[in-house]
Design an enzyme around this catalytic site. Structure first.
Site, PDB file in Angstrom:
ATOM      1  N   PHE A 149      34.822  44.008  38.042  1.00  0.00           N
ATOM      2  CA  PHE A 149      35.850  43.512  38.792  1.00  0.00           C
ATOM      3  C   PHE A 149      36.869  43.199  37.494  1.00  0.00           C
ATOM      4  O   PHE A 149      36.731  42.467  36.437  1.00  0.00           O
ATOM      5  CB  PHE A 149      35.358  41.981  39.505  1.00  0.00           C
ATOM      6  CG  PHE A 149      36.423  41.514  40.194  1.00  0.00           C
ATOM      7  CD1 PHE A 149      36.909  42.180  41.559  1.00  0.00           C
ATOM      8  CD2 PHE A 149      37.130  40.238  39.879  1.00  0.00           C
ATOM      9  CE1 PHE A 149      37.760  41.408  42.368  1.00  0.00           C
ATOM     10  CE2 PHE A 149      38.255  39.875  40.803  1.00  0.00           C
ATOM     11  CZ  PHE A 149      38.337  40.456  41.914  1.00  0.00           C
ATOM     12  N   ASP A 218      27.334  38.492  35.937  1.00  0.00           N
ATOM     13  CA  ASP A 218      28.161  38.159  37.207  1.00  0.00           C
ATOM     14  C   ASP A 218      27.286  38.257  38.591  1.00  0.00           C
ATOM     15  O   ASP A 218      26.806  39.571  39.007  1.00  0.00           O
ATOM     16  CB  ASP A 218      29.414  38.887  37.169  1.00  0.00           C
ATOM     17  CG  ASP A 218      30.286  38.570  38.165  1.00  0.00           C
ATOM     18  OD1 ASP A 218      29.897  38.162  39.457  1.00  0.00           O
ATOM     19  OD2 ASP A 218      31.488  38.449  38.070  1.00  0.00           O
ATOM     20  N   TYR A 243      31.538  31.205  47.669  1.00  0.00           N
ATOM     21  CA  TYR A 243      32.335  31.516  49.081  1.00  0.00           C
ATOM     22  C   TYR A 243      32.058  32.829  49.620  1.00  0.00           C
ATOM     23  O   TYR A 243      32.440  33.008  50.684  1.00  0.00           O
ATOM     24  CB  TYR A 243      33.508  31.416  48.855  1.00  0.00           C
ATOM     25  CG  TYR A 243      34.274  32.158  47.623  1.00  0.00           C
ATOM     26  CD1 TYR A 243      34.612  33.320  47.777  1.00  0.00           C
ATOM     27  CD2 TYR A 243      34.822  31.544  46.483  1.00  0.00           C
ATOM     28  CE1 TYR A 243      35.086  34.261  46.722  1.00  0.00           C
ATOM     29  CE2 TYR A 243      35.435  32.346  45.519  1.00  0.00           C
ATOM     30  CZ  TYR A 243      35.484  33.723  45.472  1.00  0.00           C
ATOM     31  OH  TYR A 243      35.864  34.473  44.618  1.00  0.00           O
ATOM     32  N   LYS A 244      31.103  33.569  49.097  1.00  0.00           N
ATOM     33  CA  LYS A 244      30.534  34.989  49.764  1.00  0.00           C
ATOM     34  C   LYS A 244      29.218  34.594  50.426  1.00  0.00           C
ATOM     35  O   LYS A 244      29.337  34.011  51.540  1.00  0.00           O
ATOM     36  CB  LYS A 244      30.348  36.030  48.696  1.00  0.00           C
ATOM     37  CG  LYS A 244      31.843  36.355  47.922  1.00  0.00           C
ATOM     38  CD  LYS A 244      31.664  37.459  46.705  1.00  0.00           C
ATOM     39  CE  LYS A 244      32.812  37.445  46.097  1.00  0.00           C
ATOM     40  NZ  LYS A 244      33.964  37.872  46.710  1.00  0.00           N
ATOM     41  N   ARG A 392      34.826  48.751  52.995  1.00  0.00           N
ATOM     42  CA  ARG A 392      33.810  47.729  52.676  1.00  0.00           C
ATOM     43  C   ARG A 392      33.247  46.872  53.805  1.00  0.00           C
ATOM     44  O   ARG A 392      33.999  46.404  54.362  1.00  0.00           O
ATOM     45  CB  ARG A 392      34.028  46.987  51.501  1.00  0.00           C
ATOM     46  CG  ARG A 392      34.644  47.568  50.351  1.00  0.00           C
ATOM     47  CD  ARG A 392      34.601  46.527  49.159  1.00  0.00           C
ATOM     48  NE  ARG A 392      34.975  45.181  49.376  1.00  0.00           N
ATOM     49  CZ  ARG A 392      34.728  44.077  48.724  1.00  0.00           C
ATOM     50  NH1 ARG A 392      34.113  44.059  47.564  1.00  0.00           N
ATOM     51  NH2 ARG A 392      35.263  43.014  49.265  1.00  0.00           N
TER      52      ARG A 392
END
Length: 430
Positions: A149, A218, A243-244, A392
């Site tokens: 990322f 990560d 938050y995922k 996605r």
């Protein structure tokens, strides 16, 4: 066009439509059976959901239904009535470690090694610089996942400038061959954010540590979707968002894991009064607290942190083994339905079919991906896309069902097949 030609075309179209309807009915029946056998099915009622098929939990998880009432108490009573007393009486001061201990079993960590607070980016910075400092002056290179990322890459470059190291980007599979006596730390993603590819955390961590370097992982796209095993596999430091798949809410605080055997040597590049051994002593010389607390910096974000704490209650009694089994079953079924519904050649799966290399996401490459995803949203199917051509779909096992999967694949097939009617006579299209 002759009447005979028109009649043949009509019969062909009718036959194709009947076959498609039969296939769809069989897939829908299979989905109902899988949902009926799902050991996690009851957890779905713990979330605020509607008729939308929500497959974007890999960006923002759904709202656990009890969180609003809990936050009303935090705001009205704890903040509104108790005010400053809540730092002690409501446990605000200890929230970062307490909530860290709630996350710990979800990533395979014993208590006392995770502190919650700040953003993922800030925690990547703390972890990476801390890792380089532990490695010592004789090691002058940081390895970073070449497909990481972007922010992780930016922070690695900044950490290198700050510590006088250099950065080398390598593919995760190439890490064992890239390690040397120069390697200080390796920053890797457990699951690739774009493709959903799962990397071999145990083997890579073992190789990194055998080379005398530190492993920094990560976990943003794996925590809450599959077992991680931080302690079991000897991970040095790790970070992740909440938050995922952990459903902590938009912008909910991230977390930092520092393994117990690295805590005494962990020298955070962001020392703050909250991580001081005597935080209210207001001393001019910094002395870090013991344990994971030294990962704290300043005053924690209490409102978002307590929303996260409430949200984590949906995990009570949930087995990560069941979560992983359902994740793989959901993604398997989605791929099966995509094969059945999507016209050949219109989409290419770039997520590994191999269970050992797949996270909880399926990524498809197709032309006009942005327009395709917007058309899906119009049908009540929510995923997302990444430039230039990747769709996605994230599968959160706690609330995504197999009927959702079948409907999403069917909708995708409709969208990607819309142009196939152009060769039919007018009146037979659509």
């Amino acid at each position: 066009m002759s009447d005979a030609t028109l009649g043949a075309a009509t019969r062909k179209a009718a036959g194709l439509k009947a076959a498609a309807q039969e296939a769809s009915a069989l897939k829908a029946e299979k989905a109902r059976k899988l949902d009926a056998e799902d050991p996690l099915a009851a957890v779905r009622s713990s979330f605020v959901l509607d008729d939308t098929v929500y497959l974007d939990g890999n960006s923002l998880g759904a709202l656990p239904a009890h969180v609003p009432a809990r936050m009303a108490d935090v705001i009205e009573r704890q903040w509104g009535e108790l005010r400053i007393r809540s730092w002690e009486e409501s446990g605000w001061w200890t929230a970062p470690e307490r909530i860290g201990d709630r996350i710990a079993p979800l990533v395979g960590a014993a208590p006392g090694q995770i502190v919650v607070g700040d953003s993922t980016s800030v925690n990547v910075f703390k972890a990476l610089v801390g890792a380089v400092r532990i490695a010592g002056d004789g090691r002058d290179e940081i390895l970073v996942d070449a497909g990481t990322f972007p922010t992780d890459g930016y922070i690695a470059q900044s950490a290198a400038r700050l510590t006088g190291r250099t950065v080398r980007a390598v593919e995760p599979d190439e890490v064992p061959g890239a390690l040397s006596g120069r390697t200080a730390a390796v920053l890797l993603n457990h699951v690739d954010y774009r493709t959903g590819r799962l990397y071999d955390l145990p083997a890579l961590t073992s190789a990194i540590r055998a080379a005398g370097a530190l492993a920094v992982w990560d976990l943003c796209h794996s925590a809450g979707a599959l077992p991680v095993g931080l302690d079991e596999h000897g991970v040095d430091l790790a970070v992740g968002c909440t938050y995922k798949y952990l459903n902590g809410g938009p912008g909910s605080p991230a977390y930092l894991y520092v393994s117990r055997d690295r805590q005494d040597a962990f020298d955070s590049p962001l020392p703050g009064w909250n991580s001081h051994v005597e935080p209210f002593g207001m001393r001019g010389v910094y002395e870090p607290a013991a344990g994971a607390v030294r990962g704290r910096v300043g005053t924690p974000d209490i409102l978002s942190m307590l929303a996260l704490e409430a949200a984590l209650e949906v995990w009570d009694g949930v087995s990560m083994t069941d979560v992983r089994a359902k994740s793989l079953a959901l993604t398997d079924y989605f791929l099966e339905c995509v094969d059945a519904y999507v016209p050949e050649g219109r989409a290419e799966c770039i997520t590994p079919y191999d269970h050992g290399r797949r996270g909880s996401q399926v990524a498809l490459r197709c032309a006009d991906a942005g327009a395709v995803m917007r058309a899906l949203a119009d049908r009540g199917i929510v995923g997302d896309f990444r430039e230039p051509d990747v769709l996605r779909f994230g599968f959160t096992p706690l609330y995504v069902g197999f009927a959702d999967v079948e409907r999403a694949a069917g909708g995708l097939g409709e969208v990607l097949g819309e142009d196939l009617g152009e060769d039919l006579p007018e009146g037979l299209r659509g």
